[in-house]
Design a protein around this motif. Sequence first.
Motif, PDB file in Angstrom:
ATOM      1  N   GLN A  99       0.906  -1.114  -0.117  1.00 20.13           N
ATOM      2  CA  GLN A  99      -0.117  -0.068   0.004  1.00 20.13           C
ATOM      3  C   GLN A  99       0.734   1.243   0.028  1.00 20.13           C
ATOM      4  OE1 GLN A  99      -2.087  -0.952   3.634  1.00 20.13           O
ATOM      5  NE2 GLN A  99      -3.966  -1.600   2.413  1.00 20.13           N
ATOM      6  N   VAL A 100       0.284   2.387  -0.730  1.00 17.25           N
ATOM      7  CA  VAL A 100       1.079   3.715  -0.738  1.00 17.25           C
ATOM      8  C   VAL A 100       0.187   4.445   0.702  1.00 17.25           C
ATOM      9  CG1 VAL A 100       1.089   5.755  -1.634  1.00 17.25           C
ATOM     10  CG2 VAL A 100       1.462   3.498  -3.139  1.00 17.25           C
ATOM     11  N   VAL A 101       0.995   4.831   1.390  1.00 16.25           N
ATOM     12  CA  VAL A 101       0.265   5.585   2.715  1.00 16.25           C
ATOM     13  C   VAL A 101       0.201   7.019   2.468  1.00 16.25           C
ATOM     14  CG1 VAL A 101       0.254   5.933   5.172  1.00 16.25           C
ATOM     15  CG2 VAL A 101       1.408   3.988   4.061  1.00 16.25           C
ATOM     16  N   ASN A 102      -0.903   7.525   2.653  1.00 21.48           N
ATOM     17  CA  ASN A 102      -1.140   9.122   2.101  1.00 21.48           C
ATOM     18  C   ASN A 102      -1.532   9.803   3.358  1.00 21.48           C
ATOM     19  OD1 ASN A 102      -1.552  11.555   1.306  1.00 21.48           O
ATOM     20  ND2 ASN A 102      -3.428  11.137   0.090  1.00 21.48           N
ATOM     21  N   LYS A 103      -0.846  10.107   4.395  1.00 24.04           N
ATOM     22  CA  LYS A 103      -1.158  10.533   5.720  1.00 24.04           C
ATOM     23  C   LYS A 103      -1.987  11.702   5.753  1.00 24.04           C
ATOM     24  CE  LYS A 103       2.987  10.203   7.699  1.00 24.04           C
ATOM     25  NZ  LYS A 103       4.250   9.540   8.041  1.00 24.04           N
ATOM     26  N   SER A 104      -1.701  12.606   4.724  1.00 21.74           N
ATOM     27  CA  SER A 104      -2.545  14.072   4.846  1.00 21.74           C
ATOM     28  C   SER A 104      -3.632  13.910   4.231  1.00 21.74           C
ATOM     29  CB  SER A 104      -1.658  14.933   3.980  1.00 21.74           C
ATOM     30  OG  SER A 104      -1.764  14.737   2.835  1.00 21.74           O
ATOM     31  N   GLU A 105      -4.110  12.829   3.401  1.00 21.90           N
ATOM     32  CA  GLU A 105      -5.138  12.770   2.643  1.00 21.90           C
ATOM     33  C   GLU A 105      -5.524  13.648   1.657  1.00 21.90           C
ATOM     34  OE1 GLU A 105      -8.576  10.932   4.511  1.00 21.90           O
ATOM     35  OE2 GLU A 105      -7.560  10.085   6.456  1.00 21.90           O
ATOM     36  N   LYS A 106      -4.658  14.335   1.334  1.00 24.49           N
ATOM     37  CA  LYS A 106      -4.908  15.316   0.155  1.00 24.49           C
ATOM     38  C   LYS A 106      -4.527  14.504  -1.107  1.00 24.49           C
ATOM     39  CE  LYS A 106      -2.629  19.470   2.404  1.00 24.49           C
ATOM     40  NZ  LYS A 106      -1.464  19.494   2.950  1.00 24.49           N
ATOM     41  N   SER A 107      -5.582  15.007  -2.155  1.00 27.82           N
ATOM     42  CA  SER A 107      -5.643  14.484  -3.435  1.00 27.82           C
ATOM     43  C   SER A 107      -4.112  14.503  -4.069  1.00 27.82           C
ATOM     44  CB  SER A 107      -6.566  15.071  -4.500  1.00 27.82           C
ATOM     45  OG  SER A 107      -8.011  14.784  -3.753  1.00 27.82           O
ATOM     46  N   LEU A 185      -5.001  10.541  -7.367  1.00 26.11           N
ATOM     47  CA  LEU A 185      -5.288   9.474  -6.402  1.00 26.11           C
ATOM     48  C   LEU A 185      -6.032  10.213  -5.205  1.00 26.11           C
ATOM     49  CD1 LEU A 185      -2.016   7.756  -6.727  1.00 26.11           C
ATOM     50  CD2 LEU A 185      -4.014   7.266  -7.563  1.00 26.11           C
ATOM     51  N   ALA A 186      -7.037   9.806  -4.696  1.00 23.95           N
ATOM     52  CA  ALA A 186      -7.716  10.578  -3.487  1.00 23.95           C
ATOM     53  C   ALA A 186      -7.812   9.457  -2.535  1.00 23.95           C
ATOM     54  CB  ALA A 186      -9.017  10.945  -4.013  1.00 23.95           C
ATOM     55  N   GLY A 187      -7.870   9.920  -0.910  1.00 23.24           N
ATOM     56  CA  GLY A 187      -7.944   9.013  -0.085  1.00 23.24           C
ATOM     57  C   GLY A 187      -6.921   8.907   0.911  1.00 23.24           C
ATOM     58  N   SER A 188      -6.714   7.901   1.792  1.00 22.13           N
ATOM     59  CA  SER A 188      -5.441   7.703   2.544  1.00 22.13           C
ATOM     60  C   SER A 188      -4.505   6.472   2.154  1.00 22.13           C
ATOM     61  CB  SER A 188      -6.135   7.759   4.113  1.00 22.13           C
ATOM     62  OG  SER A 188      -6.943   6.585   4.275  1.00 22.13           O
ATOM     63  N   LEU A 189      -5.215   5.505   1.615  1.00 24.92           N
ATOM     64  CA  LEU A 189      -4.399   4.240   1.245  1.00 24.92           C
ATOM     65  C   LEU A 189      -4.624   4.183  -0.204  1.00 24.92           C
ATOM     66  CD1 LEU A 189      -5.127   1.798   4.047  1.00 24.92           C
ATOM     67  CD2 LEU A 189      -2.963   2.874   3.430  1.00 24.92           C
ATOM     68  N   PHE A 190      -3.529   3.712  -0.999  1.00 25.30           N
ATOM     69  CA  PHE A 190      -3.613   3.090  -2.453  1.00 25.30           C
ATOM     70  C   PHE A 190      -3.021   1.812  -2.377  1.00 25.30           C
ATOM     71  CE2 PHE A 190      -2.474   7.764  -2.366  1.00 25.30           C
ATOM     72  CZ  PHE A 190      -3.652   8.257  -2.245  1.00 25.30           C
ATOM     73  N   THR A 191      -3.732   0.783  -3.110  1.00 27.85           N
ATOM     74  CA  THR A 191      -3.233  -0.249  -3.286  1.00 27.85           C
ATOM     75  C   THR A 191      -1.960  -0.283  -4.234  1.00 27.85           C
ATOM     76  OG1 THR A 191      -5.022  -1.516  -2.738  1.00 27.85           O
ATOM     77  CG2 THR A 191      -3.651  -2.813  -3.976  1.00 27.85           C
ATOM     78  N   LEU A 192      -0.954  -1.043  -4.218  1.00 26.39           N
ATOM     79  CA  LEU A 192      -0.076  -1.137  -5.025  1.00 26.39           C
ATOM     80  C   LEU A 192       0.176  -2.385  -5.431  1.00 26.39           C
ATOM     81  CD1 LEU A 192       3.212   1.049  -4.954  1.00 26.39           C
ATOM     82  CD2 LEU A 192       3.417  -1.500  -5.066  1.00 26.39           C
ATOM     83  N   HIS A 193       0.275  -2.671  -7.092  1.00 23.14           N
ATOM     84  CA  HIS A 193       0.246  -3.892  -7.641  1.00 23.14           C
ATOM     85  C   HIS A 193       1.283  -4.073  -8.425  1.00 23.14           C
ATOM     86  CE1 HIS A 193      -1.570  -8.092  -8.185  1.00 23.14           C
ATOM     87  NE2 HIS A 193      -0.896  -7.847  -9.605  1.00 23.14           N
ATOM     88  N   VAL A 194       2.240  -4.982  -8.472  1.00 22.42           N
ATOM     89  CA  VAL A 194       3.260  -5.188  -9.147  1.00 22.42           C
ATOM     90  C   VAL A 194       3.360  -6.394 -10.141  1.00 22.42           C
ATOM     91  CG1 VAL A 194       5.829  -5.323  -9.558  1.00 22.42           C
ATOM     92  CG2 VAL A 194       5.067  -4.366  -7.784  1.00 22.42           C
ATOM     93  N   SER A 195       3.343  -6.448 -11.453  1.00 22.66           N
ATOM     94  CA  SER A 195       2.828  -7.503 -12.289  1.00 22.66           C
ATOM     95  C   SER A 195       3.570  -8.642 -12.080  1.00 22.66           C
ATOM     96  CB  SER A 195       2.725  -7.189 -13.616  1.00 22.66           C
ATOM     97  OG  SER A 195       1.728  -6.328 -13.919  1.00 22.66           O
ATOM     98  N   GLN A 196       3.297  -9.779 -11.862  1.00 20.18           N
ATOM     99  CA  GLN A 196       4.259 -11.136 -11.915  1.00 20.18           C
ATOM    100  C   GLN A 196       5.409 -11.000 -11.245  1.00 20.18           C
ATOM    101  OE1 GLN A 196       4.327 -13.474 -15.428  1.00 20.18           O
ATOM    102  NE2 GLN A 196       2.380 -12.637 -16.224  1.00 20.18           N
ATOM    103  N   VAL A 197       5.430 -10.386  -9.875  1.00 23.54           N
ATOM    104  CA  VAL A 197       6.621 -10.387  -8.925  1.00 23.54           C
ATOM    105  C   VAL A 197       6.236 -11.033  -7.654  1.00 23.54           C
ATOM    106  CG1 VAL A 197       8.067  -8.887  -7.697  1.00 23.54           C
ATOM    107  CG2 VAL A 197       7.769  -8.396 -10.268  1.00 23.54           C
ATOM    108  N   HIS A 198       7.002 -11.855  -7.302  1.00 27.27           N
ATOM    109  CA  HIS A 198       6.731 -12.414  -5.863  1.00 27.27           C
ATOM    110  C   HIS A 198       7.034 -11.267  -4.697  1.00 27.27           C
ATOM    111  CE1 HIS A 198       6.544 -14.799  -2.375  1.00 27.27           C
ATOM    112  NE2 HIS A 198       7.629 -14.766  -2.212  1.00 27.27           N
ATOM    113  N   ILE A 199       5.926 -11.229  -3.820  1.00 27.65           N
ATOM    114  CA  ILE A 199       6.181 -10.126  -2.746  1.00 27.65           C
ATOM    115  C   ILE A 199       6.398 -10.944  -1.504  1.00 27.65           C
ATOM    116  CG2 ILE A 199       4.889  -8.242  -1.497  1.00 27.65           C
ATOM    117  CD1 ILE A 199       6.233  -7.621  -4.529  1.00 27.65           C
TER     118      ILE A 199
END
Length: 527
Positions: A99-107, A185-199
């Motif tokens: 996840q990307v963390v957006n503490k201020s929640e500004k767009s 991007l709006a909100g406090s959390l955004f999902t981050l997805h990397v194609s075909q990479v083991h996390i």
Amino acid sequence: MHSSHLLLEEPIRMLSILEPSKASFFPAMTKIVGTLGPKSRSVEVISACLKAGMSVARFDFSWGGPEYHQETLENLKTAIKSTKKLCAVMLDTVGAEMQVVNKSEKSISLQADAQVVLTPDRGQEASSEILPINFDELAKSIKKGDTIFVGQYLFTGSETTSVWLEVSEVTGQDVVCTIKNSATLAGSLFTLHVSQVHIDLPTLTDKDKEVISTWGVKNKIDFLSLSYTRHAEDVRQAREFLSKLGDLSQTHIFAKIENVEGLTHFDEILQEADGIILSRGNLGIDLPPEKVFFFQKSALYKCNMAGKPAVLTRVVDSMTDNLRPTRAEATDVANAVLDGSDAILLGAETLRGLYPVETISTVGRICAEAEKVFNQDLYFKKTVKYVGEPMSHLESIASSAVRAAIKVKASVIICFTSSGRAARLIAKYRPTMPVLSVVIPRITTNQLKWSFSGAFEARQSLIVRGLFPILADPRHPAESTSASNESILKVALDHGKAAGVIKSHDRVVICQKVGDSSVVKIIELED
């Protein structure tokens, strides 16, 4: 029209298509899972969702705290009482989600062709130049040219609420990316997805375990949706964790397949899990678009043959903001039914969508139409062939009950069951009529007090196509002689009559245990 015979029972008559769908107590055999959230958590809206056909409520813990979800759940309980519609509860874990963390929640506004840096330094403020993430090892896992998607709800790379990035260089722990499309991007959390990479993140995180052992235990959750299931071992570990939590040892685990890693180990995961959720949002990013349909068909076929519920997500995205689905989406829902899906899972459409109730009823209507032309005969033959001979006792009874019901044109199949297994096996053969599963509670004791089990089994059939549970009076054991079952049978028949699926002179197939043997009988109702 020749090819249509593969899928359809008969060439479609135009007349029947133009007739309006007849709404009944069973709007569709295919079930609908609705995600409850900001736009769908009042008693009023939840009641309308239940009436429209939602039979499982999903609580997504990748946002919102336990208190928030508890309030929603209390409203669900009130709605169940007032509508008299059963509904199961599914807890969806966060899992190995970056996840990307957006503490201020500004767009945050991102422009195509500009650069943005992903950094594990969570002290940084999120901006259009830098995005702090919750995973320290990203720089080690990826290389120049890799694709990354960032978004809050939908990230197919075409919406203005999600962004598609290409890695241009890796410097230390930071990853420098080129932005491929302009987005906000709006909100406090955004999902981050990397194609075909083991996390390398655990499938069941500490936060997930805490939520399950507090919120989950308190509310006796029926289903655990295990996000980012990648190996059978993930399911085994989750099962071991649940087995120590009292009532949750009965909770069904649905493995959520979200990436290529999960698809690669699909067969082993299916053996361990109680059901499968194909998360097409993430799969669509991990797989080339032209491969998605093939994996969907093959995964659904495997689930059907194993007799385990298969749930499909992301079918009517556009209904998040619109009253009608696109033509492609309407076709997609119908194809999910024809491919063998047990349930359709709605995410953003009910969580934050403008039309949660309309979405549920629209999806239900499309499912009901597709069910009318589902080629049951071909499906039945395929399943019998796959199971092979000699069949197990239960499997043979279940398939015989379905065959008999179809031959005599029964209006319903009534199955008496205590574990729910017999009813699920009947549903596996996809009868064309509803299966009323009469769950007879079992009395258990721990020497200190007596308790009845059965509620879990009844609610867990709410995700299986064509299965409709009734919880019987525990004073009538399921395995007694037929005489004392008469009163329970009457309850089931009355229920069917009230629901409008059983009329006088109808035939009904009954599957029950008498002593040690299972019996299938056909009755014809009088007035």
